[in-house]
Design a protein around this motif. Sequence first.
Motif, PDB file in Angstrom:
ATOM      1  N   ARG A 236       0.820  -1.210   0.000  1.00 49.89           N
ATOM      2  CA  ARG A 236       0.000   0.000   0.000  1.00 49.89           C
ATOM      3  C   ARG A 236       0.857   1.264   0.000  1.00 49.89           C
ATOM      4  NH1 ARG A 236      -4.822  -0.781   2.995  1.00 49.89           N
ATOM      5  NH2 ARG A 236      -4.655   1.374   3.701  1.00 49.89           N
ATOM      6  N   ILE A 237       0.529   2.190  -0.881  1.00 52.24           N
ATOM      7  CA  ILE A 237       1.253   3.453  -0.930  1.00 52.24           C
ATOM      8  C   ILE A 237       0.474   4.580  -0.254  1.00 52.24           C
ATOM      9  CG2 ILE A 237       2.500   2.744  -2.992  1.00 52.24           C
ATOM     10  CD1 ILE A 237       0.686   4.571  -4.640  1.00 52.24           C
ATOM     11  N   THR A 238      -0.630   4.228   0.397  1.00 44.76           N
ATOM     12  CA  THR A 238      -1.429   5.202   1.122  1.00 44.76           C
ATOM     13  C   THR A 238      -2.032   4.527   2.350  1.00 44.76           C
ATOM     14  OG1 THR A 238      -3.328   6.708   0.956  1.00 44.76           O
ATOM     15  CG2 THR A 238      -3.494   4.639  -0.223  1.00 44.76           C
ATOM     16  N   ASP A 239      -2.445   5.348   3.311  1.00 41.39           N
ATOM     17  CA  ASP A 239      -3.281   4.821   4.383  1.00 41.39           C
ATOM     18  C   ASP A 239      -4.645   4.505   3.782  1.00 41.39           C
ATOM     19  OD1 ASP A 239      -4.272   4.119   6.874  1.00 41.39           O
ATOM     20  OD2 ASP A 239      -3.374   5.836   7.892  1.00 41.39           O
ATOM     21  N   ASP A 240      -5.643   4.186   4.590  1.00 41.79           N
ATOM     22  CA  ASP A 240      -6.944   3.816   4.035  1.00 41.79           C
ATOM     23  C   ASP A 240      -7.456   4.919   3.101  1.00 41.79           C
ATOM     24  OD1 ASP A 240      -6.762   1.575   5.542  1.00 41.79           O
ATOM     25  OD2 ASP A 240      -8.416   2.058   6.897  1.00 41.79           O
ATOM     26  N   PHE A 241      -7.776   4.522   1.876  1.00 39.20           N
ATOM     27  CA  PHE A 241      -8.302   5.451   0.875  1.00 39.20           C
ATOM     28  C   PHE A 241      -9.823   5.441   0.922  1.00 39.20           C
ATOM     29  CE2 PHE A 241     -10.046   6.179  -3.360  1.00 39.20           C
ATOM     30  CZ  PHE A 241      -9.492   7.414  -3.672  1.00 39.20           C
ATOM     31  N   TRP A 242     -10.429   6.620   1.007  1.00 29.56           N
ATOM     32  CA  TRP A 242     -11.883   6.707   1.080  1.00 29.56           C
ATOM     33  C   TRP A 242     -12.449   7.595  -0.017  1.00 29.56           C
ATOM     34  CZ3 TRP A 242     -14.934   3.332   3.159  1.00 29.56           C
ATOM     35  CH2 TRP A 242     -14.469   2.551   4.227  1.00 29.56           C
ATOM     36  N   ASP A 243     -13.739   7.753  -0.021  1.00 29.31           N
ATOM     37  CA  ASP A 243     -14.494   8.289  -1.143  1.00 29.31           C
ATOM     38  C   ASP A 243     -14.658   9.801  -1.073  1.00 29.31           C
ATOM     39  OD1 ASP A 243     -15.965   7.550   1.180  1.00 29.31           O
ATOM     40  OD2 ASP A 243     -17.848   7.770   0.087  1.00 29.31           O
ATOM     41  N   ASN A 244     -13.565  10.517  -1.217  1.00 31.31           N
ATOM     42  CA  ASN A 244     -13.643  11.979  -1.279  1.00 31.31           C
ATOM     43  C   ASN A 244     -12.561  12.492  -2.220  1.00 31.31           C
ATOM     44  OD1 ASN A 244     -11.149  12.801   0.479  1.00 31.31           O
ATOM     45  ND2 ASN A 244     -12.259  11.288   1.726  1.00 31.31           N
ATOM     46  N   TRP A 245     -12.817  13.654  -2.795  1.00 31.56           N
ATOM     47  CA  TRP A 245     -11.918  14.214  -3.795  1.00 31.56           C
ATOM     48  C   TRP A 245     -10.543  14.507  -3.224  1.00 31.56           C
ATOM     49  CZ3 TRP A 245     -10.389  14.411  -8.431  1.00 31.56           C
ATOM     50  CH2 TRP A 245      -9.530  15.422  -8.889  1.00 31.56           C
ATOM     51  N   GLU A 246     -10.459  14.962  -1.974  1.00 34.64           N
ATOM     52  CA  GLU A 246      -9.157  15.288  -1.385  1.00 34.64           C
ATOM     53  C   GLU A 246      -8.233  14.067  -1.395  1.00 34.64           C
ATOM     54  OE1 GLU A 246     -12.087  16.022   0.000  1.00 34.64           O
ATOM     55  OE2 GLU A 246     -12.070  18.169  -0.491  1.00 34.64           O
ATOM     56  N   SER A 247      -8.775  12.903  -1.031  1.00 27.89           N
ATOM     57  CA  SER A 247      -7.962  11.689  -1.037  1.00 27.89           C
ATOM     58  C   SER A 247      -7.574  11.291  -2.453  1.00 27.89           C
ATOM     59  CB  SER A 247      -8.720  10.543  -0.366  1.00 27.89           C
ATOM     60  OG  SER A 247      -8.944  10.819   0.994  1.00 27.89           O
ATOM     61  N   LEU A 248      -8.491  11.444  -3.396  1.00 26.98           N
ATOM     62  CA  LEU A 248      -8.200  11.083  -4.782  1.00 26.98           C
ATOM     63  C   LEU A 248      -7.171  12.033  -5.377  1.00 26.98           C
ATOM     64  CD1 LEU A 248      -8.662   9.419  -7.293  1.00 26.98           C
ATOM     65  CD2 LEU A 248     -10.758  10.727  -7.732  1.00 26.98           C
ATOM     66  N   ARG A 249      -7.304  13.306  -5.096  1.00 28.24           N
ATOM     67  CA  ARG A 249      -6.312  14.280  -5.591  1.00 28.24           C
ATOM     68  C   ARG A 249      -4.925  13.942  -5.048  1.00 28.24           C
ATOM     69  NH1 ARG A 249      -2.654  16.497  -6.639  1.00 28.24           N
ATOM     70  NH2 ARG A 249      -2.207  18.662  -7.236  1.00 28.24           N
TER      71      ARG A 249
END
Length: 421
Positions: A236-249
Amino acid sequence: MYREVRPPMGWNSYDYYDTTVNEAQVIANADYMAEHLREYGWEYIVVDIAWYSWEAGTQREKFQYVPFAQVEMDEYSRLLPCPKRFPSSAGGKGFAPLADYIHRKGLKFGIHIMRGIPREAAHQHTAILGSEHTANEVANPYSICPWNPDMYGVAPGVPGAQEYYDSLMQLYAQWGVDFIKCDDICRMDAESARAETVMLHRAIEKCGRDIVLSLSPGPAIVEEADFYFENADMWRITDDFWDNWESLRDMFDRCRSWQGKVRDGGYPDCDMLPLGQIGKGFGEERRTGLTREEQRTMMTLWCLFRSPLMLGAELTKLDEWTVSLLTNPEVLHLLEVSKNAREIYRDSDIIVWRAESRDLRGEYLAMFNISEFANALCPKPFIRLSGGNVQDLWEGCSVRESATLDIPAHGCILLKIWNEG
Protein backbone atom coordinates in the motif's frame (compact mmCIF):
# COMPACT_ATOMS: atom_id res chain seq x y z
CA MET A 1 5.17 -15.55 -5.26
CA TYR A 2 2.54 -14.07 -7.58
CA ARG A 3 4.84 -12.57 -10.25
CA GLU A 4 2.06 -12.14 -12.81
CA VAL A 5 1.86 -9.49 -15.54
CA ARG A 6 -1.58 -8.38 -14.33
CA PRO A 7 -1.97 -7.11 -10.76
CA PRO A 8 -4.57 -8.86 -8.59
CA MET A 9 -8.23 -7.88 -9.06
CA GLY A 10 -10.98 -8.72 -6.61
CA TRP A 11 -13.30 -7.78 -3.77
CA ASN A 12 -12.55 -7.07 -0.11
CA SER A 13 -15.19 -6.99 2.63
CA TYR A 14 -13.84 -4.01 4.58
CA ASP A 15 -15.38 -0.92 2.95
CA TYR A 16 -18.91 -2.22 3.35
CA TYR A 17 -18.81 -4.58 6.34
CA ASP A 18 -15.90 -3.28 8.43
CA THR A 19 -15.26 -6.06 11.02
CA THR A 20 -18.66 -7.76 10.75
CA VAL A 21 -18.79 -9.77 7.51
CA ASN A 22 -20.16 -13.31 7.78
CA GLU A 23 -20.11 -16.42 5.64
CA ALA A 24 -23.45 -15.87 3.93
CA GLN A 25 -22.43 -12.36 2.91
CA VAL A 26 -19.09 -13.54 1.55
CA ILE A 27 -20.86 -16.24 -0.47
CA ALA A 28 -23.36 -13.75 -1.87
CA ASN A 29 -20.56 -11.50 -3.10
CA ALA A 30 -18.66 -14.46 -4.53
CA ASP A 31 -21.75 -15.60 -6.40
CA TYR A 32 -22.17 -12.13 -7.89
CA MET A 33 -18.53 -11.90 -8.93
CA ALA A 34 -18.60 -15.32 -10.55
CA GLU A 35 -21.70 -14.46 -12.56
CA HIS A 36 -21.04 -10.85 -13.52
CA LEU A 37 -17.37 -9.89 -13.11
CA ARG A 38 -15.13 -12.93 -13.38
CA GLU A 39 -14.92 -12.83 -17.18
CA TYR A 40 -13.38 -9.34 -16.91
CA GLY A 41 -10.56 -10.48 -14.63
CA TRP A 42 -12.08 -9.98 -11.19
CA GLU A 43 -11.25 -13.12 -9.21
CA TYR A 44 -10.24 -12.63 -5.55
CA ILE A 45 -12.72 -12.74 -2.66
CA VAL A 46 -10.98 -11.43 0.47
CA VAL A 47 -12.36 -11.61 4.03
CA ASP A 48 -10.96 -8.62 5.87
CA ILE A 49 -10.16 -7.97 9.52
CA ALA A 50 -11.41 -9.67 12.73
CA TRP A 51 -12.88 -12.86 11.23
CA TYR A 52 -11.69 -14.67 14.37
CA SER A 53 -13.48 -12.39 16.84
CA TRP A 54 -16.68 -13.40 18.65
CA GLU A 55 -17.34 -9.76 19.55
CA ALA A 56 -16.54 -7.89 16.34
CA GLY A 57 -18.99 -5.05 15.76
CA THR A 58 -20.74 -5.45 19.11
CA GLN A 59 -19.44 -2.17 20.57
CA ARG A 60 -19.09 -0.13 17.39
CA GLU A 61 -20.23 3.07 19.11
CA LYS A 62 -17.11 2.85 21.30
CA PHE A 63 -14.58 0.65 19.51
CA GLN A 64 -13.81 -0.44 15.99
CA TYR A 65 -11.81 -3.31 17.49
CA VAL A 66 -13.10 -4.56 20.84
CA PRO A 67 -10.22 -4.64 23.35
CA PHE A 68 -9.33 -8.15 24.56
CA ALA A 69 -12.32 -9.66 22.81
CA GLN A 70 -12.94 -13.39 22.81
CA VAL A 71 -11.17 -14.95 19.84
CA GLU A 72 -11.28 -18.37 18.23
CA MET A 73 -7.86 -20.05 18.34
CA ASP A 74 -6.35 -23.51 18.02
CA GLU A 75 -3.88 -25.20 20.37
CA TYR A 76 -0.94 -23.97 18.27
CA SER A 77 -1.55 -20.22 18.76
CA ARG A 78 -3.27 -19.79 15.38
CA LEU A 79 -6.48 -17.83 15.00
CA LEU A 80 -9.49 -19.59 13.48
CA PRO A 81 -12.71 -18.23 11.98
CA CYS A 82 -15.44 -17.49 14.50
CA PRO A 83 -17.95 -20.32 13.95
CA LYS A 84 -20.85 -18.05 14.87
CA ARG A 85 -20.15 -15.96 11.78
CA PHE A 86 -18.60 -18.71 9.64
CA PRO A 87 -20.55 -21.85 10.54
CA SER A 88 -18.80 -24.07 7.99
CA SER A 89 -15.57 -23.59 9.98
CA ALA A 90 -16.90 -25.49 12.99
CA GLY A 91 -15.06 -28.59 14.12
CA GLY A 92 -11.63 -27.25 13.25
CA LYS A 93 -12.31 -27.00 9.51
CA GLY A 94 -11.24 -23.36 9.40
CA PHE A 95 -11.79 -21.56 6.12
CA ALA A 96 -11.36 -24.72 4.02
CA PRO A 97 -15.09 -25.21 3.27
CA LEU A 98 -15.56 -21.55 2.29
CA ALA A 99 -12.40 -21.58 0.18
CA ASP A 100 -13.61 -24.75 -1.56
CA TYR A 101 -16.93 -23.07 -2.39
CA ILE A 102 -15.19 -20.04 -3.84
CA HIS A 103 -12.77 -22.18 -5.84
CA ARG A 104 -15.68 -24.11 -7.34
CA LYS A 105 -16.96 -20.77 -8.61
CA GLY A 106 -13.69 -20.30 -10.51
CA LEU A 107 -12.52 -17.64 -8.04
CA LYS A 108 -9.69 -17.30 -5.50
CA PHE A 109 -9.93 -16.86 -1.75
CA GLY A 110 -8.09 -14.46 0.54
CA ILE A 111 -7.98 -13.38 4.18
CA HIS A 112 -6.70 -10.49 6.26
CA ILE A 113 -4.21 -11.05 9.08
CA MET A 114 -2.46 -8.80 11.58
CA ARG A 115 1.30 -8.82 12.01
CA GLY A 116 2.35 -10.95 14.96
CA ILE A 117 0.96 -13.58 17.31
CA PRO A 118 -2.32 -13.38 19.29
CA ARG A 119 -1.99 -11.75 22.70
CA GLU A 120 -4.31 -14.43 24.00
CA ALA A 121 -1.82 -17.08 22.89
CA ALA A 122 1.02 -15.33 24.70
CA HIS A 123 -1.04 -14.97 27.86
CA GLN A 124 -1.99 -18.66 27.79
CA HIS A 125 1.53 -19.86 26.87
CA THR A 126 0.08 -21.95 24.05
CA ALA A 127 2.24 -24.18 21.87
CA ILE A 128 3.82 -23.46 18.48
CA LEU A 129 3.65 -26.24 15.92
CA GLY A 130 7.11 -27.52 15.03
CA SER A 131 8.81 -25.92 18.02
CA GLU A 132 9.44 -26.67 21.68
CA HIS A 133 8.89 -23.01 22.43
CA THR A 134 5.58 -21.38 23.34
CA ALA A 135 3.79 -18.22 22.24
CA ASN A 136 4.94 -16.14 25.19
CA GLU A 137 8.56 -16.87 24.27
CA VAL A 138 8.26 -15.53 20.71
CA ALA A 139 5.92 -12.61 21.45
CA ASN A 140 7.34 -9.14 21.98
CA PRO A 141 4.93 -7.44 24.44
CA TYR A 142 6.35 -4.02 23.54
CA SER A 143 5.54 -4.43 19.84
CA ILE A 144 1.90 -3.40 19.77
CA CYS A 145 -0.22 -2.08 16.92
CA PRO A 146 -1.47 1.41 17.89
CA TRP A 147 -4.95 0.85 16.47
CA ASN A 148 -5.70 -2.87 16.91
CA PRO A 149 -5.43 -4.69 20.26
CA ASP A 150 -5.33 -8.30 19.10
CA MET A 151 -1.64 -9.09 18.59
CA TYR A 152 1.89 -8.81 19.88
CA GLY A 153 4.71 -8.58 17.37
CA VAL A 154 6.93 -11.60 16.91
CA ALA A 155 10.48 -11.09 18.17
CA PRO A 156 12.85 -11.71 15.25
CA GLY A 157 15.54 -14.31 15.65
CA VAL A 158 14.23 -15.98 18.78
CA PRO A 159 13.68 -19.76 18.69
CA GLY A 160 10.14 -20.55 17.56
CA ALA A 161 9.53 -17.24 15.72
CA GLN A 162 9.99 -18.53 12.18
CA GLU A 163 8.26 -21.78 13.14
CA TYR A 164 5.19 -19.79 14.19
CA TYR A 165 4.92 -18.07 10.82
CA ASP A 166 5.69 -21.35 9.05
CA SER A 167 2.82 -23.08 10.88
CA LEU A 168 0.49 -20.21 10.06
CA MET A 169 1.17 -20.41 6.34
CA GLN A 170 0.95 -24.23 6.42
CA LEU A 171 -2.53 -23.90 7.90
CA TYR A 172 -3.61 -21.33 5.33
CA ALA A 173 -2.27 -23.50 2.52
CA GLN A 174 -4.30 -26.43 3.88
CA TRP A 175 -7.39 -24.20 3.88
CA GLY A 176 -6.77 -23.21 0.25
CA VAL A 177 -5.95 -19.54 0.84
CA ASP A 178 -4.71 -17.73 -2.28
CA PHE A 179 -4.22 -14.21 -0.94
CA ILE A 180 -3.05 -12.77 2.39
CA LYS A 181 -3.40 -9.13 3.33
CA CYS A 182 -1.06 -8.55 6.27
CA ASP A 183 -1.74 -5.40 8.29
CA ASP A 184 0.37 -3.25 10.64
CA ILE A 185 3.49 -4.03 8.63
CA CYS A 186 3.89 -2.09 5.37
CA ARG A 187 5.02 1.31 6.62
CA MET A 188 7.30 -0.36 9.20
CA ASP A 189 5.99 1.51 12.25
CA ALA A 190 7.16 -1.38 14.44
CA GLU A 191 10.86 -2.10 14.79
CA SER A 192 10.32 -5.75 13.86
CA ALA A 193 8.07 -5.10 10.83
CA ARG A 194 10.86 -5.53 8.29
CA ALA A 195 12.02 -8.82 9.84
CA GLU A 196 8.44 -10.08 10.15
CA THR A 197 7.88 -9.35 6.47
CA VAL A 198 10.87 -11.55 5.66
CA MET A 199 9.56 -14.29 7.96
CA LEU A 200 6.18 -14.16 6.25
CA HIS A 201 7.79 -14.35 2.83
CA ARG A 202 9.92 -17.33 3.85
CA ALA A 203 6.91 -19.10 5.32
CA ILE A 204 4.90 -18.63 2.13
CA GLU A 205 7.80 -19.94 0.06
CA LYS A 206 7.84 -23.10 2.21
CA CYS A 207 4.08 -23.75 2.34
CA GLY A 208 3.79 -25.32 -1.12
CA ARG A 209 1.01 -23.02 -2.35
CA ASP A 210 1.10 -19.87 -4.48
CA ILE A 211 -0.17 -17.15 -2.14
CA VAL A 212 -0.24 -13.44 -2.91
CA LEU A 213 1.22 -11.35 -0.06
CA SER A 214 -0.27 -7.88 0.26
CA LEU A 215 1.23 -5.45 2.82
CA SER A 216 -0.80 -2.77 4.63
CA PRO A 217 -1.27 -0.03 5.64
CA GLY A 218 0.64 2.64 3.78
CA PRO A 219 2.26 4.81 2.96
CA ALA A 220 4.95 2.37 1.92
CA ILE A 221 8.49 3.74 1.98
CA VAL A 222 9.63 4.60 -1.55
CA GLU A 223 13.27 3.97 -0.70
CA GLU A 224 12.34 0.40 0.27
CA ALA A 225 10.89 -0.46 -3.16
CA ASP A 226 13.41 -3.24 -3.81
CA PHE A 227 12.78 -4.77 -0.38
CA TYR A 228 9.02 -4.83 -0.97
CA PHE A 229 9.52 -6.42 -4.40
CA GLU A 230 11.80 -9.12 -2.98
CA ASN A 231 9.39 -10.09 -0.19
CA ALA A 232 5.82 -9.25 -1.25
CA ASP A 233 3.56 -8.99 -4.26
CA MET A 234 1.79 -5.70 -3.50
CA TRP A 235 2.17 -2.95 -0.92
CA ARG A 236 0.00 0.00 0.00
CA ILE A 237 1.25 3.45 -0.93
CA THR A 238 -1.43 5.20 1.12
CA ASP A 239 -3.28 4.82 4.38
CA ASP A 240 -6.94 3.82 4.03
CA PHE A 241 -8.30 5.45 0.88
CA TRP A 242 -11.88 6.71 1.08
CA ASP A 243 -14.49 8.29 -1.14
CA ASN A 244 -13.64 11.98 -1.28
CA TRP A 245 -11.92 14.21 -3.80
CA GLU A 246 -9.16 15.29 -1.38
CA SER A 247 -7.96 11.69 -1.04
CA LEU A 248 -8.20 11.08 -4.78
CA ARG A 249 -6.31 14.28 -5.59
CA ASP A 250 -3.58 13.18 -3.17
CA MET A 251 -3.16 9.89 -5.05
CA PHE A 252 -1.69 11.72 -8.04
CA ASP A 253 1.22 12.79 -5.83
CA ARG A 254 1.65 9.29 -4.43
CA CYS A 255 1.59 7.67 -7.85
CA ARG A 256 4.14 10.18 -9.12
CA SER A 257 6.42 9.24 -6.21
CA TRP A 258 6.18 5.57 -7.22
CA GLN A 259 6.31 5.93 -11.00
CA GLY A 260 9.06 3.85 -12.52
CA LYS A 261 8.86 1.37 -9.62
CA VAL A 262 5.95 -0.74 -10.86
CA ARG A 263 7.21 -4.15 -11.98
CA ASP A 264 5.47 -7.31 -13.14
CA GLY A 265 4.66 -9.21 -9.97
CA GLY A 266 5.47 -6.27 -7.68
CA TYR A 267 2.73 -3.68 -7.42
CA PRO A 268 2.52 -0.43 -5.45
CA ASP A 269 -1.10 -0.50 -4.29
CA CYS A 270 -3.38 2.55 -4.43
CA ASP A 271 -5.81 0.77 -2.06
CA MET A 272 -9.42 -0.24 -2.48
CA LEU A 273 -12.02 1.19 -4.82
CA PRO A 274 -14.78 2.69 -2.62
CA LEU A 275 -17.55 2.38 -5.20
CA GLY A 276 -21.25 1.63 -5.02
CA GLN A 277 -22.74 1.10 -1.57
CA ILE A 278 -20.23 1.20 1.30
CA GLY A 279 -20.07 1.93 5.04
CA LYS A 280 -22.72 -0.35 6.54
CA GLY A 281 -20.37 -1.89 9.11
CA PHE A 282 -19.24 1.56 10.18
CA GLY A 283 -22.76 2.48 11.24
CA GLU A 284 -24.46 3.91 8.18
CA GLU A 285 -24.70 2.54 4.67
CA ARG A 286 -24.09 5.16 2.02
CA ARG A 287 -23.45 5.55 -1.65
CA THR A 288 -19.88 6.47 -2.55
CA GLY A 289 -19.14 10.16 -2.10
CA LEU A 290 -17.22 10.28 -5.38
CA THR A 291 -19.00 11.80 -8.36
CA ARG A 292 -19.22 9.75 -11.55
CA GLU A 293 -16.42 11.84 -13.06
CA GLU A 294 -14.26 11.21 -9.99
CA GLN A 295 -14.97 7.50 -10.12
CA ARG A 296 -13.85 7.40 -13.74
CA THR A 297 -10.72 9.38 -12.83
CA MET A 298 -9.97 6.89 -10.06
CA MET A 299 -10.35 3.86 -12.32
CA THR A 300 -8.23 5.50 -15.02
CA LEU A 301 -5.36 6.36 -12.67
CA TRP A 302 -5.42 2.95 -10.95
CA CYS A 303 -5.41 1.07 -14.29
CA LEU A 304 -2.80 3.22 -16.03
CA PHE A 305 -0.54 3.08 -12.95
CA ARG A 306 -1.20 -0.69 -12.84
CA SER A 307 -2.35 -0.77 -9.25
CA PRO A 308 -4.11 -3.84 -7.89
CA LEU A 309 -7.90 -3.39 -8.06
CA MET A 310 -9.92 -4.34 -4.98
CA LEU A 311 -13.59 -3.44 -4.87
CA GLY A 312 -15.03 -2.23 -1.58
CA ALA A 313 -18.69 -2.21 -2.59
CA GLU A 314 -21.44 -4.62 -1.63
CA LEU A 315 -21.45 -6.34 -5.01
CA THR A 316 -25.07 -7.47 -4.86
CA LYS A 317 -26.13 -3.80 -4.76
CA LEU A 318 -24.10 -2.57 -7.72
CA ASP A 319 -26.03 -0.37 -10.13
CA GLU A 320 -25.80 -0.63 -13.90
CA TRP A 321 -23.52 2.40 -14.31
CA THR A 322 -21.00 1.15 -11.74
CA VAL A 323 -20.95 -2.28 -13.38
CA SER A 324 -20.15 -0.59 -16.70
CA LEU A 325 -17.27 1.24 -14.98
CA LEU A 326 -15.86 -2.09 -13.76
CA THR A 327 -16.30 -4.05 -16.96
CA ASN A 328 -14.78 -1.85 -19.65
CA PRO A 329 -12.38 -4.36 -21.24
CA GLU A 330 -10.23 -1.75 -22.98
CA VAL A 331 -9.60 0.13 -19.74
CA LEU A 332 -8.96 -3.00 -17.68
CA HIS A 333 -6.64 -4.26 -20.41
CA LEU A 334 -4.21 -1.49 -19.44
CA LEU A 335 -3.23 -3.62 -16.44
CA GLU A 336 -1.67 -6.14 -18.85
CA VAL A 337 -0.71 -4.31 -22.04
CA SER A 338 0.74 -1.02 -20.77
CA LYS A 339 4.06 -0.23 -19.10
CA ASN A 340 6.19 2.65 -17.82
CA ALA A 341 3.30 4.91 -16.88
CA ARG A 342 4.52 8.37 -15.92
CA GLU A 343 3.28 11.86 -15.28
CA ILE A 344 4.44 14.05 -18.19
CA TYR A 345 2.71 17.34 -17.43
CA ARG A 346 1.18 19.15 -14.49
CA ASP A 347 -0.14 22.59 -13.70
CA SER A 348 -2.76 23.88 -11.29
CA ASP A 349 -5.61 22.60 -13.47
CA ILE A 350 -4.36 19.63 -15.49
CA ILE A 351 -2.32 16.48 -14.93
CA VAL A 352 -1.29 14.30 -17.88
CA TRP A 353 0.01 10.72 -17.69
CA ARG A 354 1.44 8.63 -20.51
CA ALA A 355 2.17 4.90 -20.73
CA GLU A 356 3.72 2.77 -23.47
CA SER A 357 2.15 -0.31 -24.98
CA ARG A 358 4.14 -3.51 -24.43
CA ASP A 359 4.20 -4.26 -28.16
CA LEU A 360 5.76 -0.82 -28.78
CA ARG A 361 3.13 -0.05 -31.39
CA GLY A 362 1.42 2.66 -29.46
CA GLU A 363 0.85 4.51 -26.24
CA TYR A 364 -1.85 5.54 -23.80
CA LEU A 365 -2.58 9.09 -22.73
CA ALA A 366 -4.71 10.18 -19.77
CA MET A 367 -5.61 13.84 -19.26
CA PHE A 368 -7.04 14.67 -15.82
CA ASN A 369 -8.87 17.86 -14.97
CA ILE A 370 -8.09 18.48 -11.29
CA SER A 371 -9.76 21.90 -11.28
CA GLU A 372 -13.24 22.82 -10.12
CA PHE A 373 -14.31 23.86 -13.63
CA ALA A 374 -14.67 22.19 -17.02
CA ASN A 375 -11.65 22.47 -19.34
CA ALA A 376 -11.32 22.17 -23.10
CA LEU A 377 -8.02 20.56 -24.09
CA CYS A 378 -6.31 19.33 -27.23
CA PRO A 379 -4.33 16.06 -26.80
CA LYS A 380 -2.01 16.71 -29.76
CA PRO A 381 0.82 18.42 -27.80
CA PHE A 382 1.09 15.34 -25.59
CA ILE A 383 0.90 12.68 -28.32
CA ARG A 384 4.21 11.28 -29.58
CA LEU A 385 2.93 9.32 -32.58
CA SER A 386 2.20 11.10 -35.83
CA GLY A 387 -0.55 9.88 -38.08
CA GLY A 388 -1.69 7.23 -35.61
CA ASN A 389 -5.19 6.21 -34.66
CA VAL A 390 -6.67 7.75 -31.54
CA GLN A 391 -9.50 6.17 -29.57
CA ASP A 392 -11.31 7.34 -26.45
CA LEU A 393 -11.35 4.19 -24.31
CA TRP A 394 -14.19 5.25 -22.03
CA GLU A 395 -16.50 6.43 -24.79
CA GLY A 396 -15.42 3.81 -27.34
CA CYS A 397 -15.06 6.26 -30.21
CA SER A 398 -12.32 7.60 -32.45
CA VAL A 399 -11.04 11.15 -32.04
CA ARG A 400 -8.74 13.40 -34.05
CA GLU A 401 -5.36 14.36 -32.62
CA SER A 402 -6.21 17.99 -33.16
CA ALA A 403 -9.66 17.72 -31.59
CA THR A 404 -10.59 19.87 -28.63
CA LEU A 405 -11.91 17.65 -25.85
CA ASP A 406 -14.16 18.85 -23.07
CA ILE A 407 -13.15 17.44 -19.68
CA PRO A 408 -15.55 18.03 -16.77
CA ALA A 409 -14.30 19.11 -13.36
CA HIS A 410 -12.45 16.22 -11.64
CA GLY A 411 -12.93 14.18 -14.82
CA CYS A 412 -10.57 12.71 -17.39
CA ILE A 413 -10.02 11.59 -20.95
CA LEU A 414 -8.27 8.25 -21.60
CA LEU A 415 -6.85 7.77 -25.09
CA LYS A 416 -5.24 4.87 -26.91
CA ILE A 417 -2.92 5.94 -29.72
CA TRP A 418 -1.50 3.31 -32.07
CA ASN A 419 -0.17 2.64 -35.56
CA GLU A 420 -1.70 -0.03 -37.77
CA GLY A 421 1.62 -1.01 -39.36
